[in-house]
Design an enzyme around this catalytic site. Structure first.
Site, PDB file in Angstrom:
ATOM      1  N   PRO A 109      68.715  25.920 -17.522  1.00 23.64           N
ATOM      2  CA  PRO A 109      69.193  24.694 -16.874  1.00 23.64           C
ATOM      3  C   PRO A 109      70.672  24.805 -16.470  1.00 23.64           C
ATOM      4  O   PRO A 109      71.073  24.352 -15.408  1.00 23.64           O
ATOM      5  CB  PRO A 109      68.990  23.626 -17.949  1.00 23.64           C
ATOM      6  CG  PRO A 109      67.846  24.132 -18.764  1.00 23.64           C
ATOM      7  CD  PRO A 109      67.979  25.625 -18.771  1.00 23.64           C
ATOM      8  N   GLU A 160      65.848  34.256  -7.055  1.00 26.48           N
ATOM      9  CA  GLU A 160      66.256  35.669  -7.212  1.00 26.48           C
ATOM     10  C   GLU A 160      67.635  35.928  -6.610  1.00 26.48           C
ATOM     11  O   GLU A 160      67.894  36.983  -6.034  1.00 26.48           O
ATOM     12  CB  GLU A 160      65.207  36.619  -6.657  1.00 26.48           C
ATOM     13  CG  GLU A 160      64.060  36.764  -7.630  1.00 26.48           C
ATOM     14  CD  GLU A 160      63.063  37.816  -7.248  1.00 26.48           C
ATOM     15  OE1 GLU A 160      63.487  38.936  -6.925  1.00 26.48           O
ATOM     16  OE2 GLU A 160      61.864  37.502  -7.288  1.00 26.48           O
TER      17      GLU A 160
HETATM   18  N1  COS Z   1      72.254  48.015 -11.511  1.00 21.86           N
HETATM   19  C1  COS Z   1      72.877  48.547 -12.582  1.00 21.86           C
HETATM   20  N2  COS Z   1      73.992  47.996 -13.127  1.00 21.86           N
HETATM   21  C2  COS Z   1      74.451  46.861 -12.579  1.00 21.86           C
HETATM   22  C3  COS Z   1      73.847  46.252 -11.478  1.00 21.86           C
HETATM   23  C4  COS Z   1      72.704  46.883 -10.934  1.00 21.86           C
HETATM   24  N3  COS Z   1      72.089  46.373  -9.879  1.00 21.86           N
HETATM   25  N4  COS Z   1      74.526  45.134 -11.143  1.00 21.86           N
HETATM   26  C5  COS Z   1      75.541  45.044 -12.003  1.00 21.86           C
HETATM   27  N5  COS Z   1      75.495  46.083 -12.862  1.00 21.86           N
HETATM   28  C6  COS Z   1      76.425  46.377 -13.941  1.00 21.86           C
HETATM   29  C7  COS Z   1      77.825  46.623 -13.350  1.00 21.86           C
HETATM   30  O1  COS Z   1      77.975  47.994 -13.023  1.00 21.86           O
HETATM   31  C8  COS Z   1      78.714  46.227 -14.490  1.00 21.86           C
HETATM   32  O2  COS Z   1      78.730  47.275 -15.442  1.00 21.86           O
HETATM   33  P1  COS Z   1      80.057  47.613 -16.326  1.00 21.86           P
HETATM   34  O3  COS Z   1      80.312  46.354 -17.099  1.00 21.86           O
HETATM   35  O4  COS Z   1      79.652  48.779 -17.137  1.00 21.86           O
HETATM   36  O5  COS Z   1      81.119  47.880 -15.312  1.00 21.86           O
HETATM   37  C9  COS Z   1      77.965  45.053 -15.112  1.00 21.86           C
HETATM   38  O6  COS Z   1      76.596  45.221 -14.757  1.00 21.86           O
HETATM   39  C10 COS Z   1      78.464  43.716 -14.628  1.00 21.86           C
HETATM   40  O7  COS Z   1      78.313  43.676 -13.221  1.00 21.86           O
HETATM   41  P2  COS Z   1      79.144  42.684 -12.308  1.00 21.86           P
HETATM   42  O8  COS Z   1      80.584  42.740 -12.725  1.00 21.86           O
HETATM   43  O9  COS Z   1      78.800  42.921 -10.883  1.00 21.86           O
HETATM   44  O10 COS Z   1      78.553  41.288 -12.782  1.00 21.86           O
HETATM   45  P3  COS Z   1      79.104  39.862 -12.477  1.00 21.86           P
HETATM   46  O11 COS Z   1      78.965  39.122 -13.756  1.00 21.86           O
HETATM   47  O12 COS Z   1      80.398  39.870 -11.779  1.00 21.86           O
HETATM   48  O13 COS Z   1      78.141  39.300 -11.352  1.00 21.86           O
HETATM   49  C11 COS Z   1      76.157  38.400 -10.403  1.00 21.86           C
HETATM   50  C12 COS Z   1      76.861  39.230 -11.484  1.00 21.86           C
HETATM   51  C13 COS Z   1      76.766  37.076 -10.060  1.00 21.86           C
HETATM   52  C14 COS Z   1      76.009  39.217  -9.151  1.00 21.86           C
HETATM   53  C15 COS Z   1      74.837  38.232 -11.118  1.00 21.86           C
HETATM   54  O14 COS Z   1      75.064  37.390 -12.226  1.00 21.86           O
HETATM   55  C16 COS Z   1      73.733  37.699 -10.268  1.00 21.86           C
HETATM   56  O15 COS Z   1      73.076  38.460  -9.573  1.00 21.86           O
HETATM   57  N6  COS Z   1      73.467  36.389 -10.340  1.00 21.86           N
HETATM   58  C17 COS Z   1      72.323  35.795  -9.725  1.00 21.86           C
HETATM   59  C18 COS Z   1      71.207  35.842 -10.698  1.00 21.86           C
HETATM   60  C19 COS Z   1      69.900  35.627 -10.082  1.00 21.86           C
HETATM   61  O16 COS Z   1      69.502  36.316  -9.164  1.00 21.86           O
HETATM   62  N7  COS Z   1      69.169  34.687 -10.676  1.00 21.86           N
HETATM   63  C20 COS Z   1      67.845  34.437 -10.311  1.00 21.86           C
HETATM   64  C21 COS Z   1      66.981  34.860 -11.440  1.00 21.86           C
HETATM   65  S1  COS Z   1      65.447  35.499 -11.028  1.00 21.86           S
HETATM   66  S2  COS Z   1      64.500  34.018 -10.206  1.00 21.86           S
END
Ligand code: COS
Length: 373
Positions: A112, A346
């Site tokens: 949520p 997603e």
């Molecule tokens: N594959 C492998 N590693 C990944 C990755 C990927 N696709 N994406 C991120 N990582 C790793 C990064 O390399 C980083 O690693 P280190 O800490 O070792 O450097 C770590 O994960 C954190 O990555 P990042 O800094 O990019 O994360 P953030 O917290 O800044 O951002 C977002 C993340 C906002 C992009 C992410 O939370 C996101 O995608 N949110 C949306 C979620 C979503 O899609 N929800 C719907 C759910 S399914 S219906």
């Protein structure tokens, strides 16, 4: 795939209509066609994980059935974390059943208060002997009512943001897990809220390393986001087909409306945008299948562009249909509603842009660093 969709899935989708159930007959048709195998390695009963095949399948299924399309997607979202992070026992136990469609899965990440900002999730998993005790609420869980199992993400270290998240396999019927309510979207599918209350999950159900769940979640989205784009291609294609057919039949001022550029230029825009999106989707899928390393950027581009494209294309199709296009019960009206949610789930379009921009900037900084050294 086209044949399965048109000959088996389409009649069943028409028979059941819009529903938030997952009719077993649709699952059986998909099982019989062996469709779930495209998501799993050969040694575990699959045909080998193929992003291209997944995209082709979702493009074909989404033209006729949200239920079939969402079920395939959820089998990937719940199964792929086991493929990338599961140990041998977990793989042997779950993957053959998932590949055969004998178990259905889901993916419980969203809460949520934590959608885009995954790191702010509040669900916790606390180690207690040979179990973890899970507490928390997961929202917008697709196929969550029907799914036999799923992958759930929870904090094992509250102070470490996304580095404190772990992934676990849960199974339906576990004590302390309740399926709280069905959520009605503007275009229906099985969507629920899951409540974990002191739910004891065996430690052997943890996927990958403790606190390594965020990467598993993101790696899974790398595969599935491009496939949301593929699903949007199917929706847009269905809308274009309807618009072309209607424009040839419908007459105004004595002529078919297709003879007016106000309509035919829309058809040209729709077809061109659809093909542009298709190239982005299949580029991402092809790169992934070739093992070209992380395809995060390409997958986000495909998801972002294709879902937004489907929104525009379906809107134009409705416009071409005129009054009948906004009438309940018309296929084009249903497609209009179906095209909306994929721009949100997603990862919203805005999250995809953030991911793309961050990666472009990181690549640029690395290039600058290389030049200076
Ligand atoms: N594959 C492998 N590693 C990944 C990755 C990927 N696709 N994406 C991120 N990582 C790793 C990064 O390399 C980083 O690693 P280190 O800490 O070792 O450097 C770590 O994960 C954190 O990555 P990042 O800094 O990019 O994360 P953030 O917290 O800044 O951002 C977002 C993340 C906002 C992009 C992410 O939370 C996101 O995608 N949110 C949306 C979620 C979503 O899609 N929800 C719907 C759910 S399914 S219906």
């Amino acid at each position: 795939m086209e044949r399965l969709s048109r000959e088996k899935v389409k009649p069943l989708a028409e028979q059941y209509g819009e529903t938030d159930e997952v009719p077993q007959e649709i699952i059986d048709a998909m099982k019989e066609a062996g469709i779930f195998r495209i998501l799993f390695p050969e040694q575990y009963g699959g045909d080998g994980v193929s992003a291209v095949k997944l995209c082709i399948a979702r493009e074909a299924l989404s033209r006729f059935s949200v239920v079939a399309d969402v079920t395939l997607a959820m089998q990937g979202l719940g199964g792929y974390p086991i493929v990338v992070a599961g140990d041998k026992e977990q793989k042997e136990k779950y993957l053959p059943l998932l590949a055969g469609g004998d178990l259905l899965s889901t993916y419980a990440l969203t809460e949520p208060g934590a959608g885009s900002d995954v790191a702010s999730m509040e669900s916790t998993a606390v180690k207690d002997g040979d179990c973890y005790i899970l507490n928390g609420t997961k929202r917008f869980i697709s196929n969550g009512f029907r799914a036999d199992m799923g992958v759930v993400f929870a904090k094992t270290d509250r102070d470490r943001g996304n580095r404190g998240i772990s992934a676990f396999i849960y199974t339906k019927g576990m004590e302390g897990l309740s399926i709280r309510k069905r959520i009605k979207l503007m275009a229906l599918h099985d969507l629920v809220e899951l409540q974990f209350t002191d739910c004891r999950v065996p430690a052997t159900n943890m996927l990958g390393a403790e606190n390594g769940g965020f990467k598993t979640a993101m790696q899974t989205l790398d595969l599935l986001r491009m496939s949301v784009g593929a699903s949007a291609l199917g929706t847009a294609r269905a809308a274009l087909d309807l618009a072309v057919r209607f424009s040839l039949r419908r007459k105004t001022f004595g002529n078919p409306i297709s003879s007016y550029q106000g309509v035919s230029f829309k058809l040209a825009d729709m077809a061109t945008e659809l093909d542009a999106a298709r190239l982005l989707v299949y580029r991402a899928a092809d790169l992934m299948d070739k093992g070209a390393g992380r395809v995060t950027k390409e997958s986000s581009m495909a998801k972002y562009y294709a879902t937004e494209m489907a929104g525009r294309v379906v809107d134009m199709a409705v416009q071409i249909h005129g009054g009948i296009g906004v009438t309940r019960g018309m296929d084009v009206e249903r497609l209009f509603r179906e095209a909306r949610a994929p721009r949100v789930y997603e990862g919203t379009t805005e999250i995809q842009k953030m991911v793309i921009a961050n990666l472009i900037l990181r690549e640029a900084k690395e290039r600058e660093g290389d030049q200076q050294s």
